[in-house]
Design an enzyme around this catalytic site. Structure first.
Site, PDB file in Angstrom:
ATOM      1  N   ASP A  46       0.843  -1.194   0.000  1.00 25.67           N
ATOM      2  CA  ASP A  46       0.000   0.000   0.000  1.00 25.67           C
ATOM      3  C   ASP A  46       0.881   1.248   0.000  1.00 25.67           C
ATOM      4  OD1 ASP A  46      -2.106   1.766   0.211  1.00 25.67           O
ATOM      5  OD2 ASP A  46      -3.082   0.721   1.851  1.00 25.67           O
ATOM      6  N   CYS A  84      -6.017   3.927  -3.978  1.00 25.56           N
ATOM      7  CA  CYS A  84      -6.318   2.585  -3.482  1.00 25.56           C
ATOM      8  C   CYS A  84      -7.509   1.931  -4.183  1.00 25.56           C
ATOM      9  CB  CYS A  84      -6.612   2.640  -1.991  1.00 25.56           C
ATOM     10  SG  CYS A  84      -5.367   3.460  -1.000  1.00 25.56           S
ATOM     11  N   HIS A 140     -11.126  -2.334   1.134  1.00 22.78           N
ATOM     12  CA  HIS A 140     -11.339  -0.992   0.566  1.00 22.78           C
ATOM     13  C   HIS A 140     -12.100  -1.013  -0.753  1.00 22.78           C
ATOM     14  CE1 HIS A 140      -9.682   3.384   0.275  1.00 22.78           C
ATOM     15  NE2 HIS A 140     -10.932   3.321   0.705  1.00 22.78           N
ATOM     16  N   HIS A 235       1.137   2.404   4.067  1.00 25.30           N
ATOM     17  CA  HIS A 235       0.217   3.537   4.140  1.00 25.30           C
ATOM     18  C   HIS A 235       0.379   4.242   5.490  1.00 25.30           C
ATOM     19  CE1 HIS A 235      -3.572   5.753   3.977  1.00 25.30           C
ATOM     20  NE2 HIS A 235      -3.828   5.279   2.773  1.00 25.30           N
ATOM     21  N   ASN A 294      -0.344   1.837  -5.810  1.00 24.50           N
ATOM     22  CA  ASN A 294      -0.124   3.138  -6.453  1.00 24.50           C
ATOM     23  C   ASN A 294       1.256   3.620  -6.046  1.00 24.50           C
ATOM     24  OD1 ASN A 294      -2.623   3.789  -4.180  1.00 24.50           O
ATOM     25  ND2 ASN A 294      -0.593   4.659  -3.785  1.00 24.50           N
ATOM     26  N   LYS A 311       1.394   9.657  -5.109  1.00 23.82           N
ATOM     27  CA  LYS A 311       0.039   9.135  -4.963  1.00 23.82           C
ATOM     28  C   LYS A 311      -0.972  10.258  -5.175  1.00 23.82           C
ATOM     29  CE  LYS A 311      -3.046   7.218  -1.422  1.00 23.82           C
ATOM     30  NZ  LYS A 311      -3.163   6.728  -0.042  1.00 23.82           N
TER      31      LYS A 311
END
Length: 410
Positions: A46, A84, A140, A235, A294, A311
């Protein structure tokens, strides 16, 4: 009186003499038998940036990822979405996000949205092909109805969190409620469809690795396995056990130092997964895919150098993804592929490897790129769509600083 002769008037031929010519006509045992479908392990990081792995020249130490990439195929022209939800939806549907209405940023907290229920997802297709399907980590892709949950979309088991981010230790997600002008926090951790308690003060990457390792340990090698490990790392919030910070004392920027330590812990987790696959006899028939969702978030310690952007952005730094494939089944190993590959290509590629069928899906935007990866053939993809959304706005600086204020960091 001598023994009586068998009926038919004469002695029988020895059985071995009679059967031997028939045995010679049979193919050798196992000849022509189709090999078992491979185990498929998909590890999704992530917000991992281009310059956040050792095999791209980073000072961040990632020996496990480096070794897997060096022995496999590095994907140097591989693209994701800048966020995401769009990336994860394309991964599991094989379709561009404009087809599913998920092109507008992400699915926010309490937003009544999910991947449309008439979309057939990758785990559903693999189940039809005879696979056991497990998911660990970040979903998500919507949770406002039970029909949207991972266990209703093809996964036999699920363990993780449903929203986009949360605290690595408490597993709570905090959000600002405009109508009340307050910030509220709630636990977002699930085992199947039930709330999972008892994991407070346990770091998510370690919990997820333990669950994934247990699934591998208990899986019969003769049954094809699909394991989707969607790590929380790296993240924000920037949280990591103290011992992982010590090797990065030389990094002056606090965000970058914490981020680098989080990457190293994630690297260790991937190493533990591959060790489990080898220990329990699955590795020799496994295809492991490693991908980011990403580009790195430079506002939270990520680094995409030499690529521009981060991002949320459609510059290369936001959408050109870190990725590789490692497997004993690859026909070419230790190479760097410059062929064009997109995150939507994984669905048709994995279903083909599983000898399954994409019948029942809506028209796919992804391509089967296994020969491109394994043999070095030209990619069937000649173009890709980044997005069509005139209303898209990069609001990440605002949201990032608002989150810091909510958590008392500013």
């Amino acid at each position: 009186m001598g023994p009586s002769l068998p009926r038919g008037g004469g002695p029988r031929r020895p059985l071995l003499t009679a059967v031997l010519p028939l045995l010679l006509l049979l193919p050798p045992l196992g000849a022509g038998a189709e090999p078992a479908p491979p185990h498929l392990v998909l590890v999704l990081a992530d917000d991992l940036g281009w310059n956040d792995v050792g095999f791209h020249g980073s000072a961040v130490r990632t020996p496990q990822l480096d070794a897997l990439a060096a022995g496999g195929v590095r994907l140097d022209n591989y693209y994701t979405q800048p966020l995401c939800t769009p990336s994860r939806s394309q991964l599991l549907t094989g379709r561009y996000q404009i087809r599913t209405g998920l092109q507008h940023q992400i699915i926010w907290v309490c937003q009544p949205s999910c991947v449309p229920l008439d979309e057939k997802l990758l785990p559903q297709l693999l189940k039809e092909a005879g696979y056991t399907t497990h998911m660990v980590g970040k979903w998500h892709l919507g949770m406002y109805r039970k029909e949207c949950l991972p266990t209703r979309r093809g996964f036999d088991t699920y363990f993780g969190y449903l929203l986009g981010s949360e605290d690595y230790y408490s597993h709570e997600r905090c959000t600002f409620i405009n109508a009340l002008n307050v910030t509220r926090c709630a636990l977002d951790f699930r085992d199947g469809e039930e709330v999972a308690t008892g994991y407070e003060n346990m770091y998510s990457a370690n919990i997820f690795t333990e669950r994934a390792t247990a699934l591998i340990t208990n899986h019969p090698p003769e049954k094809p396995l699909f394991l989707y490990l969607a790590l929380q790392s790296v993240h924000e919030p920037l949280q990591v056990p103290e011992e992982y910070l010590k090797p990065y004392d030389f990094i002056q920027d606090k965000n970058r130092r914490h981020y680098a330590a989080m990457v190293s812990l994630m690297d260790e987790a991937v190493g533990n997964i591959t060790t489990a696959l080898k220990r329990h006899g699955l590795w020799n028939n496994t295809v492991l895919i490693f991908s980011t969702d990403n580009g790195g978030q430079t506002l939270a310690g990520g680094n995409n150098w030499p690529l521009r952007g981060r991002k949320w952005s459609l510059w290369e730094g936001g959408i050109r993804g870190v990725g590789f494939v490692a497997s004993p089944l690859l026909k070419q190993k230790g190479v760097k592929s410059r062929e064009l590959i997109h995150i939507s290509d994984w669905l048709p590629t994995l279903v083909s490897l599983a000898r399954g069928s994409t019948n029942g899906t809506k028209p796919l935007d992804g391509f089967d790129v296994w020969k491109t990866i394994s043999e070095g053939s030209p990619s069937p993809r000649v173009e890709l769509l980044h997005n069509i959304d005139p209303d898209f706005v990069d609001t990440s600086p605002f949201h990032f600083h608002r989150l810091n204020r909510e958590l008392g960091r500013e």
